[in-house]
Design a protein around this motif. Structure first.
Motif, mmCIF file in Angstrom:
data_model
loop_
_atom_site.group_PDB
_atom_site.id
_atom_site.type_symbol
_atom_site.label_atom_id
_atom_site.label_comp_id
_atom_site.label_asym_id
_atom_site.label_seq_id
_atom_site.Cartn_x
_atom_site.Cartn_y
_atom_site.Cartn_z
ATOM 1 N N GLU A 28 0.821 -1.218 0.000
ATOM 2 C CA GLU A 28 0.000 0.000 0.000
ATOM 3 C C GLU A 28 0.858 1.272 0.000
ATOM 4 O OE1 GLU A 28 0.749 -1.626 3.980
ATOM 5 O OE2 GLU A 28 -0.413 -2.485 2.350
ATOM 6 N N VAL A 31 1.623 2.135 -3.768
ATOM 7 C CA VAL A 31 0.531 2.363 -4.716
ATOM 8 C C VAL A 31 0.593 3.771 -5.302
ATOM 9 C CG1 VAL A 31 -1.989 2.562 -4.915
ATOM 10 C CG2 VAL A 31 -0.980 0.611 -3.747
ATOM 11 N N GLN A 35 0.741 4.759 -9.203
ATOM 12 C CA GLN A 35 -0.294 5.567 -9.863
ATOM 13 C C GLN A 35 0.310 6.647 -10.753
ATOM 14 O OE1 GLN A 35 -2.559 6.830 -6.459
ATOM 15 N NE2 GLN A 35 -4.022 5.129 -6.650
ATOM 16 N N ASN A 38 0.273 5.640 -14.350
ATOM 17 C CA ASN A 38 -0.990 5.444 -15.059
ATOM 18 C C ASN A 38 -1.118 6.291 -16.323
ATOM 19 O OD1 ASN A 38 -2.193 3.295 -13.759
ATOM 20 N ND2 ASN A 38 -3.144 4.575 -12.191
ATOM 21 N N GLU A 42 -1.699 4.654 -19.981
ATOM 22 C CA GLU A 42 -2.826 5.017 -20.855
ATOM 23 C C GLU A 42 -2.343 5.387 -22.244
ATOM 24 O OE1 GLU A 42 -5.812 7.727 -19.468
ATOM 25 O OE2 GLU A 42 -5.698 6.902 -17.439
ATOM 26 N N GLU A 48 -5.510 2.335 -17.287
ATOM 27 C CA GLU A 48 -5.165 2.656 -15.915
ATOM 28 C C GLU A 48 -5.258 1.415 -15.048
ATOM 29 O OE1 GLU A 48 -7.172 5.675 -13.089
ATOM 30 O OE2 GLU A 48 -6.547 6.804 -14.876
ATOM 31 N N LEU A 49 -4.330 1.293 -14.085
ATOM 32 C CA LEU A 49 -4.353 0.172 -13.158
ATOM 33 C C LEU A 49 -5.053 0.589 -11.867
ATOM 34 C CD1 LEU A 49 -0.706 -1.188 -13.510
ATOM 35 C CD2 LEU A 49 -2.768 -2.104 -14.537
ATOM 36 N N SER A 50 -5.911 -0.288 -11.352
ATOM 37 C CA SER A 50 -6.608 -0.006 -10.096
ATOM 38 C C SER A 50 -5.645 -0.174 -8.928
ATOM 39 C CB SER A 50 -7.791 -0.964 -9.938
ATOM 40 O OG SER A 50 -7.316 -2.284 -9.759
ATOM 41 N N ASP A 51 -6.080 0.306 -7.751
ATOM 42 C CA ASP A 51 -5.234 0.187 -6.558
ATOM 43 C C ASP A 51 -4.953 -1.275 -6.222
ATOM 44 O OD1 ASP A 51 -5.152 2.899 -6.387
ATOM 45 O OD2 ASP A 51 -6.447 3.066 -4.623
ATOM 46 N N SER A 52 -5.956 -2.140 -6.360
ATOM 47 C CA SER A 52 -5.730 -3.563 -6.040
ATOM 48 C C SER A 52 -4.777 -4.196 -7.052
ATOM 49 C CB SER A 52 -7.057 -4.321 -6.001
ATOM 50 O OG SER A 52 -7.667 -4.321 -7.274
ATOM 51 N N SER A 53 -4.873 -3.804 -8.316
ATOM 52 C CA SER A 53 -3.932 -4.314 -9.324
ATOM 53 C C SER A 53 -2.514 -3.831 -9.041
ATOM 54 C CB SER A 53 -4.334 -3.853 -10.729
ATOM 55 O OG SER A 53 -5.567 -4.384 -11.092
#
Length: 180
Positions: A28, A31, A35, A38, A42, A48-53
């Motif tokens: 975490e 992250v 980000q 991202n 793109e 875009e990658l999610s936080d969980s990814s």
């Protein structure tokens, strides 16, 4: 392996292992840095990658860095390990040190140069063949060696033919002498 290499590999592997342990334990915390990539993803069409990814990718990269770092430090597949570490440092270094979007470009540049230095060191370690010549060199010299052996064999065969002819001639003279 030289003493210098035996000491240098673990020293070079240490920051990669520490970074990998931190990424695997606390994804975490990484992250936000992920980000930052991202917009680049793109533009590349990945999306875009999610936080969980990002957390999953961080854990995976952390595990890879731990494994490759230990491999390099212990001398187990050190060239493959070093190359793996160099390849993982590129996206990590870009994510942690976004010179291209940062307001504090001096600090980001310093961090990016540190990452570049780690990549360079890992690439040098990946190229270390422990004094053994490269495969291309060995193949080239093997061809030369085979050619030289062929020439040598031809020379000895010609000499043996000459010796055989002399022996036959001598045997014929001895037979002639024995008849008389």
């Amino acid at each position: 392996m030289s003493i210098l290499t035996a000491l240098a590999r673990p020293f070079l592997a240490a920051p990669f292992i520490a970074s990998g342990v931190d990424a695997a334990r606390n994804p975490e915390d990484h992250v936000e840095a992920g980000q930052r990539l991202n917009p680049i993803l793109e533009k590349l069409g990945v999306g875009e990658l999610s936080d969980s990814s990002l957390m999953t990718a961080t854990r995976i990269i952390g595990g890879v860095r731990i494994g490759a770092g230990l491999g390099m430090a212990l001398g187990k597949k050190p060239r493959l390990s070093a190359l793996t570490l160099a390849l993982t440092e590129i996206p990590v270094g870009l994510a942690k040190n976004p010179v291209f979007i940062s307001d504090d470009s001096e600090a980001s540049l310093s961090g990016l140069l540190t990452s570049v230095g780690l990549v360079g060191g890992a690439l040098v370690a990946a190229g270390d063949r422990r004094g053994k010549p490269s495969l291309a060199w060995r193949l080239e010299h093997r061809k030369d060696h085979k050619r030289e052996l062929g020439l040598l064999a031809d020379k000895y065969e010609a000499e043996m033919d000459s010796v055989r002819e002399k022996a036959k001639a001598k045997a014929a003279r001895l037979k002639e002498k024995a008849k008389n």
